[in-house]
Each structure stands twice: as C-alpha cells, then as structure tokens.
Motif scaffolding. Sequence first.
Motif: not given
Ligand code: HEC
Length: 167
Positions: A67, A118, A131
Amino acid sequence: MKRLLFAVCLSAVAASALAAGAGDPKPAKSTDGEYFDANGNPTYNIGADGTVDWYTFIGYRMYGANCLQCHGPDALGSSYAPSLVNSLKNLSTQDVQGTIINGKRDVTASQELVMPSFGENKNVMCYLDPIYVYLRARSDGALGRERPTKHEPRPDDWQKTVDGCFG
Ligand code: HEC
C-alpha cells in the motif's frame, strides 16, 4: 426560523456521530494473538512501553509491501492517494475492508483516483486484519511514525493460519 436552525444543529450532531470511524478501539477479547473491540471488530493492543500486538506488527510490514507506494510512508498519503490516517477517522471497519477487497474509483475530467481491488490478491487478503489493525492504530494516534520494534510473541498457530490461507 428558530426551528430551522435547530434542525440544522441536530443534523450536525448526527453527522459527527457517524464520523466516529470504527469507534472505541479498546480490546474486549483476544483469540490467538488477535484482539477485538466490543463490537467484534479487529483492533490493536499497544502497551505503555510501545510493545505492539502481533497483528499490528505484521500489518506494518504488509502495508509497506502493498500500500505504501500509493498511500505513502506511515499511511500519510501522497499526491495521488489519500492519507489513510485521515480516512480511517470516518470509515467503519467494513468500509475499509470493503474498499481493500473491491477497490474504489473517482474519475472525473480533472482527476483520476483509482484504488485497485485486492480481492484476488492473497498477499493482501491473507493479511486483511493485520493491515486494518495497523491502519487503525495509525489513525487513532496510538502508533507513531516509527517502525514498531517490540511486539508480542508470534501466536502458536500463525504459520498454519497463513499457510492455510495461501492454500
Ligand atoms: C495504485 C495505487 C494504490 C495502491 C497500491 C493502494 N491504494 Fe488505496 N487508494 C488509492 C486511491 C487513488 C484511492 C482513492 C480512491 C477514490 O477516492 O475513489 C484509494 C483509496 C483507499 C481507501 C479509501 C479511502 C477513503 O477515504 O475512502 C482505503 C481504505 C485504501 N485505499 C486502502 C488501501 C490499502 C490498505 C492498500 C494496500 C493493501 C491500498 N489502499 C493500496 C490508491 C492505491
């Protein structure tokens, strides 16, 4: 006019109650090294001397592997993914885990925010609770920015549980 103001105040109170994230993180019970709060949601257990539970310790490492590249070191966010320290203040356990499993996207003309799903990735799914618990501790301010050094012993069945998940 008075009545209207009153209604506005009430809805502000309701909104802030909803914005409480996962609620009280105090552990109510534990099984095989994993702690749960009074609602049955996974939570952390961090001692006064900084000793973290096994799940928080593993969560730190798995966050780093899966992440961090988007959400930044210590879950503080980056230019293209939000700070999970902030996000978790407003999200329930189910919200957070649901987003990890299913992904999330917010694509408009001016931005392209894509959180990958995921659900099919065992390196994440087999560590969903660790996590989450790590992020919960970061968001609550119970865990600082440093790497956790002292941790509770590895639960006896840990390797079996992980192997069983990877299949
Ligand atoms: C390739 C880039 C990427 C990876 C790797 C990634 N994320 Fe994200 N994540 C994002 C983005 C961009 C958003 C915002 C999406 C949106 O606003 O629609 C997000 C949003 C989220 C949110 C929601 C946040 C909200 O305020 O609603 C969570 C919870 C989250 N991610 C957890 C994780 C976790 C835990 C991991 C690892 C297992 C992870 N992410 C891996 C890009 C990533």
